[in-house]
Design an enzyme around this catalytic site. Sequence first.
Site, short mmCIF file in Angstrom:
data_model
loop_
_atom_site.label_atom_id
_atom_site.label_comp_id
_atom_site.label_asym_id
_atom_site.label_seq_id
_atom_site.Cartn_x
_atom_site.Cartn_y
_atom_site.Cartn_z
CD GLU A 44 -2.83 -1.15 2.46
OE1 GLU A 44 -2.63 -0.31 3.36
OE2 GLU A 44 -3.79 -1.92 2.46
CD GLU A 61 -3.51 -6.12 4.05
OE1 GLU A 61 -4.31 -5.28 4.52
OE2 GLU A 61 -2.28 -5.94 4.05
C1 GBH Z 1 -4.25 -2.42 5.72
O1 GBH Z 1 -4.35 -1.06 5.38
C2 GBH Z 1 -2.86 -2.69 6.19
O2 GBH Z 1 -2.10 -3.25 5.13
C3 GBH Z 1 -2.75 -3.56 7.41
O3 GBH Z 1 -1.47 -3.47 7.95
C4 GBH Z 1 -3.82 -3.18 8.41
O4 GBH Z 1 -3.69 -3.85 9.61
C5 GBH Z 1 -5.14 -3.47 7.74
O5 GBH Z 1 -5.29 -2.76 6.58
C6 GBH Z 1 -6.34 -3.15 8.63
O6 GBH Z 1 -6.48 -1.79 8.82
O7 GBH Z 1 -14.21 3.23 5.98
O8 GBH Z 1 -15.03 1.18 5.05
O9 GBH Z 1 -14.15 2.89 3.59
C7 GBH Z 1 -5.65 -0.61 5.33
C8 GBH Z 1 -6.00 0.65 4.59
C9 GBH Z 1 -7.69 2.32 4.33
C10 GBH Z 1 -8.36 0.15 4.95
C11 GBH Z 1 -9.02 2.85 4.87
C12 GBH Z 1 -9.68 0.66 5.49
C13 GBH Z 1 -11.34 2.43 5.32
C14 GBH Z 1 -12.51 1.48 5.08
N1 GBH Z 1 -7.30 1.13 5.04
N2 GBH Z 1 -10.07 1.86 4.81
S1 GBH Z 1 -14.07 2.26 4.92
#
Ligand code: GBH
Length: 512
Positions: free
Chosen positions: A172, A414
């Site tokens: 990411e 993921e």
């Molecule tokens: C990942 O990033 C990471 O790679 C990981 O390390 C982490 O533990 C995992 O996610 C969980 O967070 O409000 O429904 O639109 C996540 C990037 C961006 C995922 C924001 C969730 C919001 C979801 N994130 N997103 S929503």
Amino acid sequence: TIVGEPSYKNVLPSNFFHGYASASYQIEGGYRQDGRGSSIWDEYLKNQENGNEAVDSYNHWKEDVQLLKQYNSSVYRFSISWSRVKPLGGKNDPVNEGGIEYYNKLIDELLEAGITPWITIYHWDLPLELQNRYNGLATEDTNRIVEDFVSYSQLLFERFGDRVKNWITLNEPLVVTALSSFGLIPKWDARTSPFTHAKNLLLVHGYTVDLYRREFQPNQGGQIGITLNCDWVSPIDDSPEATACAEQSVASVLGWSVSGETLNASRFRANTFTDNGRVNPVLKERFGDTFLDFSPQEWNVIKGSSDFTLVTHNVLMKPVAYSFGLNHYGTKYATGKKLDANKAYDSDATVQDKVAFFFAGNVELTAIGKDGKVIGNRGFNDHPLDVPWGFRDLLRYCWNSYCKSSDIPIVITENGFATDGEAEMSLDEIINDTQRQTYYNGYIKELIEAVRDDGIKISGYMGWSLMDNLEWMFGYAPRFGVTYVDREHDFGRYPKDSTKLLKAIWEHTVGK
Ligand code: GBH
């Protein structure tokens, strides 16, 4: 209790792979064991819940592999802690054989259990020393970070590449940029231009891939790529503002690292990071000189630099096992309403909100629909929202925009759901994870229907996460794991019921 049931017998190809993902800083602990150096997260989280112990996978790796075996996983995605194998991080700094040994044991144990390792080279835990030396990945001195990163990657290819055939350079890149440049880690905010950061990320990725292809792939025969994240955004109504906002949000999130002709609709291109190595004119107008062009030489290195997520135009440069690596969690609505800067940057905003604000023109994303209801079941601490149809829409979008014309499959690196409050719950209640099961059941059903009904190629799926772990600056309260870990006592691992659901789903749907 198992919620839902598997449907669609044998719909997925027999070589479809499935398993779980994790990341070093979130699970390993053992922060001072056997010569590990500090990472930026040790420093950043030192006065709050942190990864010093995490869930102690540094000492419990054998049990972790047993869990994967018990869950019938065919793959495990984990990351290497850079400062564990090279405590100071730099090209000329010493290698820590103790750290190498840890990953050797883990890899061997996985292979013996019939589980294919997928290694993420960089999942956010930069050696602290490199941050101190030259501002790490945000440095203005691109050559230094490229040299150090590539030399670190080379070490991994040399030591592990005989057995590891699946490499992800960066997890990411957009979130890495966001963490420092969009103020998620305020401490590093001020000195960091997101564009410098993004450029450095694409270059460390590109040069690492280049090295692997020249020096290792011919003999080792593996594949290498990058993992991108994208949550889905759906217009809240059919107004032009909402539609444009939704499109631009998704296009700019993926476009941060993916660009070019693969995005057919020209309106999306205005939001992508680069246009054939030159800064997109729209962005240039908006951000001026802070947005750096790539030199022709740099651009050559980045072009086509992924076997399983295209980083740009030249998708078919090297025919290995191509796929599109995607992390996905949830969905929001786009209103298209303008926001002021303070609102967009408030603590509630997710990465995607911030990016939408940044690229798509100060616009609002929301979880609340026109009917006043939240779009889907809310996970803990603002991620994720349980909206299975959004996953389907995103799969269609990725397939149509990036994959279909070149016949590149998608791989989900993921996907998962966080719950809260388990500290207050009995072990039985924790294990009986109905909310998470509802999430997985819905999302995987959409994935299967995308394959069956939409003709979308998907090669594999990794749930986030193998076990409860450190959710970065949010501590241990958000629990994404399919396995509960008893951090109070002995780090005992307890499979939640969703592991049974997923096992049953794959048993039923993957062809024999
Ligand atoms: C990942 O990033 C990471 O790679 C990981 O390390 C982490 O533990 C995992 O996610 C969980 O967070 O409000 O429904 O639109 C996540 C990037 C961006 C995922 C924001 C969730 C919001 C979801 N994130 N997103 S929503």
